[in-house]
Write a protein that holds these residues in place. Structure first.
Motif, PDB file in Angstrom:
ATOM      1  N   ALA A 145       0.789  -1.131  -0.087  1.00  0.00           N
ATOM      2  CA  ALA A 145      -0.156   0.229   0.099  1.00  0.00           C
ATOM      3  C   ALA A 145       0.774   1.697   0.304  1.00  0.00           C
ATOM      4  N   LEU A 146       2.408   1.418   1.014  1.00  0.00           N
ATOM      5  CA  LEU A 146       2.781   2.582   0.707  1.00  0.00           C
ATOM      6  C   LEU A 146       3.735   2.889  -0.248  1.00  0.00           C
ATOM      7  N   MET A 147       3.672   1.110  -1.512  1.00  0.00           N
ATOM      8  CA  MET A 147       4.177   1.450  -2.094  1.00  0.00           C
ATOM      9  C   MET A 147       3.753   1.947  -3.498  1.00  0.00           C
ATOM     10  N   GLY A 148       2.134   1.442  -3.357  1.00  0.00           N
ATOM     11  CA  GLY A 148       1.485   2.183  -3.856  1.00  0.00           C
ATOM     12  C   GLY A 148       1.112   3.819  -3.999  1.00  0.00           C
ATOM     13  N   ASP A 149       0.984   4.482  -2.770  1.00  0.00           N
ATOM     14  CA  ASP A 149       0.573   5.768  -3.076  1.00  0.00           C
ATOM     15  C   ASP A 149       2.203   6.455  -3.349  1.00  0.00           C
ATOM     16  N   TYR A 150       3.410   6.067  -3.327  1.00  0.00           N
ATOM     17  CA  TYR A 150       4.368   6.235  -3.842  1.00  0.00           C
ATOM     18  C   TYR A 150       4.139   6.688  -5.424  1.00  0.00           C
ATOM     19  N   ASP A 151       3.525   5.340  -5.903  1.00  0.00           N
ATOM     20  CA  ASP A 151       4.045   5.125  -7.267  1.00  0.00           C
ATOM     21  C   ASP A 151       2.177   6.629  -7.544  1.00  0.00           C
ATOM     22  N   GLU A 152       1.650   6.967  -6.930  1.00  0.00           N
ATOM     23  CA  GLU A 152       0.733   7.364  -7.191  1.00  0.00           C
ATOM     24  C   GLU A 152       1.306   8.990  -6.985  1.00  0.00           C
ATOM     25  N   ARG A 153       2.201   8.855  -6.333  1.00  0.00           N
ATOM     26  CA  ARG A 153       2.873  10.430  -5.794  1.00  0.00           C
ATOM     27  C   ARG A 153       4.194  10.779  -7.628  1.00  0.00           C
ATOM     28  N   VAL A 154       4.358   9.751  -7.783  1.00  0.00           N
ATOM     29  CA  VAL A 154       5.310   9.724  -8.430  1.00  0.00           C
ATOM     30  C   VAL A 154       4.685  10.650 -10.167  1.00  0.00           C
ATOM     31  N   ARG A 155       3.251   9.846 -10.513  1.00  0.00           N
ATOM     32  CA  ARG A 155       2.962   9.837 -11.080  1.00  0.00           C
ATOM     33  C   ARG A 155       2.555  11.151 -11.522  1.00  0.00           C
ATOM     34  N   HIS A 156       2.257  11.897 -10.074  1.00  0.00           N
ATOM     35  CA  HIS A 156       1.797  13.314  -9.727  1.00  0.00           C
ATOM     36  C   HIS A 156       2.758  14.183 -10.519  1.00  0.00           C
ATOM     37  N   TYR A 157       3.764  13.741 -10.217  1.00  0.00           N
ATOM     38  CA  TYR A 157       5.188  14.469  -9.808  1.00  0.00           C
ATOM     39  C   TYR A 157       5.757  14.912 -11.871  1.00  0.00           C
ATOM     40  N   TYR A 158       5.157  13.997 -12.229  1.00  0.00           N
ATOM     41  CA  TYR A 158       5.335  13.565 -13.187  1.00  0.00           C
ATOM     42  C   TYR A 158       4.479  14.489 -15.216  1.00  0.00           C
ATOM     43  N   ARG A 159       3.344  14.696 -14.199  1.00  0.00           N
ATOM     44  CA  ARG A 159       2.086  14.838 -14.911  1.00  0.00           C
ATOM     45  C   ARG A 159       2.227  16.407 -14.300  1.00  0.00           C
ATOM     46  N   SER A 160       2.670  16.723 -13.533  1.00  0.00           N
ATOM     47  CA  SER A 160       3.057  17.960 -13.296  1.00  0.00           C
ATOM     48  C   SER A 160       4.085  19.370 -14.188  1.00  0.00           C
ATOM     49  N   ARG A 161       5.036  17.806 -14.124  1.00  0.00           N
ATOM     50  CA  ARG A 161       6.334  18.815 -14.919  1.00  0.00           C
ATOM     51  C   ARG A 161       6.649  18.445 -15.963  1.00  0.00           C
ATOM     52  N   THR A 162       5.481  18.123 -16.440  1.00  0.00           N
ATOM     53  CA  THR A 162       5.554  17.930 -17.996  1.00  0.00           C
ATOM     54  C   THR A 162       4.448  18.460 -18.824  1.00  0.00           C
ATOM     55  N   GLY A 163       3.331  19.068 -17.795  1.00  0.00           N
ATOM     56  CA  GLY A 163       2.615  19.347 -18.413  1.00  0.00           C
ATOM     57  C   GLY A 163       1.150  18.295 -18.949  1.00  0.00           C
ATOM     58  N   GLY A 164       1.690  17.063 -18.064  1.00  0.00           N
ATOM     59  CA  GLY A 164       0.376  16.163 -18.537  1.00  0.00           C
ATOM     60  C   GLY A 164       1.465  14.743 -19.762  1.00  0.00           C
ATOM     61  N   ASN A 165       2.350  15.292 -20.147  1.00  0.00           N
ATOM     62  CA  ASN A 165       2.626  14.917 -21.131  1.00  0.00           C
ATOM     63  C   ASN A 165       4.297  13.361 -20.939  1.00  0.00           C
ATOM     64  N   LYS A 166       3.933  13.282 -19.594  1.00  0.00           N
ATOM     65  CA  LYS A 166       4.861  12.042 -19.133  1.00  0.00           C
ATOM     66  C   LYS A 166       3.589  11.494 -17.764  1.00  0.00           C
ATOM     67  N   ASP A 167       3.387  10.477 -18.286  1.00  0.00           N
ATOM     68  CA  ASP A 167       2.450   9.991 -16.463  1.00  0.00           C
ATOM     69  C   ASP A 167       2.754   8.004 -16.464  1.00  0.00           C
ATOM     70  N   MET A 168       3.951   8.341 -15.210  1.00  0.00           N
ATOM     71  CA  MET A 168       4.587   7.362 -15.294  1.00  0.00           C
ATOM     72  C   MET A 168       4.773   6.823 -13.749  1.00  0.00           C
ATOM     73  N   SER A 169       4.360   6.132 -13.451  1.00  0.00           N
ATOM     74  CA  SER A 169       4.847   5.649 -11.828  1.00  0.00           C
ATOM     75  C   SER A 169       6.419   5.449 -11.529  1.00  0.00           C
ATOM     76  N   TRP A 170       6.813   5.009 -10.558  1.00  0.00           N
ATOM     77  CA  TRP A 170       8.510   4.461 -10.224  1.00  0.00           C
ATOM     78  C   TRP A 170       8.567   3.036 -10.348  1.00  0.00           C
ATOM     79  N   THR A 171       7.382   2.502  -9.990  1.00  0.00           N
ATOM     80  CA  THR A 171       7.862   1.054 -10.820  1.00  0.00           C
ATOM     81  C   THR A 171       7.390   0.909 -11.804  1.00  0.00           C
ATOM     82  N   GLY A 172       6.900   1.806 -12.860  1.00  0.00           N
ATOM     83  CA  GLY A 172       6.954   1.727 -14.384  1.00  0.00           C
ATOM     84  C   GLY A 172       7.980   2.320 -14.653  1.00  0.00           C
ATOM     85  N   GLN A 173       8.610   3.112 -13.796  1.00  0.00           N
ATOM     86  CA  GLN A 173       9.933   3.358 -14.594  1.00  0.00           C
ATOM     87  C   GLN A 173      10.760   2.663 -14.509  1.00  0.00           C
TER      88      GLN A 173
END
Length: 241
Positions: free
Chosen positions: A188-216
């Motif tokens: 559950a903790l990893m799932g929450d972190y994956d979502e935080r990373v997704r939000h970070y990448y979406r915010s940083r790239t204007g929505g052009n990158k949507d990737m979790s940490w485990t996906g990366q």
């Protein structure tokens, strides 16, 4: 919280710099901080190449992933593990052991982190360049690195011309353990972190990158990186035994 801790916790990689150079005092302070890093058995198994020639930086650029800040930053330093120095002064020294690669890499990484932290404490910014290992043979020739010296990473330094959001790190509970490595980690903790990373990448790239940490991690570790590295290490006199 101490000032030193605040500087380290505010770290962001800076990839856009102003044209303002570093002063000699700033540069010498960063070098002194780098040299103050711990050294295994006091071997001081590191060397740093400060690349100041614009033409040489231009020739290094395609060898370092064509990352523009390699040319545009006020400073570009290449951090190397170095056992050539030891053989030069003590020809009878025994080198080529795998453990020495670890010593050189650890000592040099500690120097690099000290350098960046010192720079950040002066209001400067920087980014490490792992891509110096993309073409190690060619880069070593351009920098005249002798046998016993290998490039590990670069460091761009300068006055920041951006203010990026810090990249979210793993929760401490997924990295710091007590008395042994856990058999299972908190999904559950990893799932929450994956979502935080997704939000970070979406915010940083204007929505052009949507990737979790485990996906990366899945993409990064799906193939061997730099398969030529062992041969290069052997050529430079590392990991022979």
């Amino acid at each position: 919280m101490t000032t030193a801790i605040e500087v380290m916790r505010r770290h962001r990689s800076i990839r856009k710099f102003t044209e303002q150079p570093l002063s000699r005092e700033q540069r010498e302070a960063i070098m002194a901080a780098a040299q103050a890093a711990p050294s295994s058995s006091f071997l001081q198994a590191s060397a740093v190449i400060r690349v100041t020639d614009p033409e040489l930086r231009g020739r290094l650029l395609p060898l370092c992933g064509n990352q523009a800040y390699v040319v545009g930053a006020a400073e570009f330093w290449v951090f190397c593990a170095d056992f050539h120095r030891h053989l030069q002064w003590v020809p009878a020294a025994k080198t080529g052991f795998a453990e020495q690669l670890l010593i050189g890499a650890i000592d040099t990484a500690l120097m690099g982190q000290n350098a960046l932290t010192a720079a950040e404490s002066l209001g400067l910014g920087g980014v490490f360049i792992g891509a110096v290992r993309n073409h190690p043979h060619e880069l070593s020739e351009l920098l005249a690195l002798p046998k016993g010296v290998i490039p590990l990473f670069g460091l761009c330094l300068g006055h920041p011309d951006q203010d990026p959001e810090p990249k979210p790190r793993l929760p401490a509970a997924l990295m710091f353990f007590e008395n042994g490595y856990p058999a299972h980690q908190d999904e559950a903790l990893m799932g929450d972190y994956d979502e935080r990373v997704r939000h970070y990448y979406r915010s940083r790239t204007g929505g052009n990158k949507d990737m979790s940490w485990t996906g990366q991690i899945g993409e990064t570790l799906a193939r061997e990186a730099r398969p030529f590295m062992l041969e290069f290490l052997h050529r430079q006199g590392f990991c022979l035994r």
